[in-house]
Design an enzyme around this catalytic site. Structure first.
Site, mmCIF file in Angstrom:
data_model
loop_
_atom_site.group_PDB
_atom_site.id
_atom_site.type_symbol
_atom_site.label_atom_id
_atom_site.label_comp_id
_atom_site.label_asym_id
_atom_site.label_seq_id
_atom_site.Cartn_x
_atom_site.Cartn_y
_atom_site.Cartn_z
ATOM 1 N N HIS A 245 -6.179 -7.420 -0.674
ATOM 2 C CA HIS A 245 -6.331 -5.744 -0.970
ATOM 3 C C HIS A 245 -5.532 -5.494 -2.233
ATOM 4 O O HIS A 245 -4.518 -5.940 -2.335
ATOM 5 C CB HIS A 245 -5.905 -5.222 0.202
ATOM 6 N N ASP B 104 -4.596 -13.178 2.923
ATOM 7 C CA ASP B 104 -5.589 -12.803 3.719
ATOM 8 C C ASP B 104 -6.940 -12.943 2.647
ATOM 9 O O ASP B 104 -8.178 -12.547 2.992
ATOM 10 C CB ASP B 104 -5.507 -11.384 3.978
ATOM 11 N N HIS C 210 0.858 -1.255 0.056
ATOM 12 C CA HIS C 210 -0.044 0.200 -0.153
ATOM 13 C C HIS C 210 0.786 1.199 0.058
ATOM 14 O O HIS C 210 0.270 2.449 -0.222
ATOM 15 C CB HIS C 210 -0.784 -0.078 1.097
ATOM 16 N N ASP D 203 -2.455 -10.668 -2.667
ATOM 17 C CA ASP D 203 -3.052 -10.132 -1.447
ATOM 18 C C ASP D 203 -4.523 -9.940 -1.532
ATOM 19 O O ASP D 203 -5.038 -9.480 -2.732
ATOM 20 C CB ASP D 203 -2.290 -8.948 -0.973
HETATM 21 N N1 LIG Z 1 -8.326 -1.668 8.204
HETATM 22 C C1 LIG Z 1 -7.199 -1.288 7.375
HETATM 23 C C2 LIG Z 1 -6.875 -2.440 6.321
HETATM 24 C C3 LIG Z 1 -5.616 -2.382 5.945
HETATM 25 C C4 LIG Z 1 -5.201 -3.591 5.032
HETATM 26 C C5 LIG Z 1 -4.109 -4.171 5.072
HETATM 27 C C6 LIG Z 1 -3.686 -5.330 4.443
HETATM 28 O O1 LIG Z 1 -3.852 -6.536 4.443
HETATM 29 N N2 LIG Z 1 -3.330 -4.915 2.738
HETATM 30 O O2 LIG Z 1 -2.974 -5.885 2.005
HETATM 31 ZN ZN LIG Z 2 -4.244 -7.453 2.368
#
Ligand SMILES: NCCCCCC(=O)NO
Ligand SMILES: [Zn+2]
Length: 345
Positions: free
Chosen positions: A199, A286, A161, A197
């Site tokens: 996200h 995840d 991110h 991932d």
């Molecule tokens: N509530 C914040 C969520 C952040 C996502 C973290 C993650 O696993 N990104 O791949």
């Molecule tokens: Zn993630």
């Protein structure tokens, strides 16, 4: 397969996060890396090596010097402002506000300028942990450059991110992007990034968005309902020379293996067509059905299949750890990808 790991990841541990309206213990906790490391040892994946200190030059090949200086010094600034505890941004630019093109001088204004959320804080030692995570990715890249078919960079905090000059989503330095640039600087003319991932890797997208030498493919929760919300749509295909070299596969809540693997297979085929000389996998697990903050339904055996399919790409491959928060299954799921890769021969 060599694993690169440093206990320095313990230097980062946010004291809390705001999750669905409640202040909770952060999901991105040091225990995550220890669980994965234990599984690496349990299956006898291979040697576990400590990365050297690569200093700042390779990091600044991806992140702006002003952002790196900010990350390094912000905790001290926070203390000098008479504040204790952890550093938290708390206000971000709205789309109605006029853009600014250089950092303001105020501490809180710069905190907002250099971030996009408050998923994680900056503690007194976060910079050191993030820097060592980047070292971990660089060491993995150098192992692959040195002839290893693959390597695993057990990075924590994660990175996908983080953009050129911003942190968020538990990420401060983009470990995978730093590894990609390492491959490029070593002469690998085309490098692919496969982000599995749950996200969207918004930071990785931003870093390589205008480049045709790096193909970025990500399948993830549709931003219409999932973090990071503001981007990750299929229409985002790159810009300028990079047009067509950014591939987003947004998927609905509840996505199961058939739909997820169809997107994954398409991304793999696009990577095959790209004729890369190296592959960096942003390895988040995840996508697992019991992940506490995610909405996909992959199961443990599927992670082995992911690894086997990546092996079939037949590229020098670096796995860089990203997300995954189901503590009970995190180790098995993450390492299943790696053993799945190796057993595919
Ligand atoms: N509530 C914040 C969520 C952040 C996502 C973290 C993650 O696993 N990104 O791949
Ligand atoms: Zn993630």
């Amino acid at each position: 397969m060599k694993t690169f790991y440093t206990a320095d990841h313990h230097l980062h541990h946010s004291g809390m996060e705001l999750s669905f309206g409640k202040i909770v213990e952060t999901f991105e906790k040091p225990e995550r890396a220890e669980i994965i490391l234990a599984r690496v040892k349990e299956v006898g994946l291979g040697p576990i090596l400590t990365p050297q200190d690569y200093e700042l030059a390779p990091i600044k090949r991806v992140h702006t010097p002003d952002y790196v200086d900010f990350l390094k010094g912000v905790y001290e600034e926070w203390q000098a402002a008479g504040r204790d505890g952890e550093v938290w941004p708390y206000s971000w630019r709205h789309r109605s506000m006029p853009p600014i093109d250089k950092a303001p001088s105020g501490l809180d204004a710069r905190l907002s300028y250099y971030s996009f959320d408050m998923a994680g804080s900056i503690t007194a030692t976060t910079w050191q942990a993030a820097k060592r995570a980047a070292d971990t990715a660089l060491a993995g890249a150098d192992a692959v450059l040195g002839g290893e078919r693959t390597a695993f960079s057990l990075c924590r905090p994660p990175g996908h991110h983080a953009g050129r000059d911003f942190f968020g989503g538990y990420c401060y330095l983009n470990n995978a992007a730093i590894a990609v640039q390492r491959f490029r600087d070593a002469g690998r003319s085309r490098v692919a990034v496969l982000d599995v991932d749950y996200h969207h890797g918004n930071g990785t997208q931003e870093i390589f968005y205008d480049r045709a030498d790096v193909l970025v493919a990500s399948m993830h929760g549709d931003p219409d309902f999932e973090f990071p919300f503001h981007l990750g749509y299929a229409r985002e295909r790159g810009e300028g020379a990079g047009e067509g070299f950014n591939l987003n596969y947004p998927l609905p809540s509840g996505t199961q293996w058939p739909e997820w693997s169809a997107a994954f297979e398409d991304a793999c085929r696009r990577i095959e067509a790209f004729d890369a000389q190296a592959l960096v996998v942003s390895l988040g697990v995840d996508t697992y059905k019991e992940d506490p903050i995610s909405q996909f339904k992959l199961d443990t055996p599927h992670f082995s299949e992911i690894g086997a399919r990546i092996a079939a790409l037949d590229l020098p491959t670096l796995f860089v750890m990203e997300g995954g928060y189901a503590i009970g299954a995190l180790g098995v799921n993450a390492v299943n990808v790696l053993t799945g890769f190796e057993q595919a021969g």
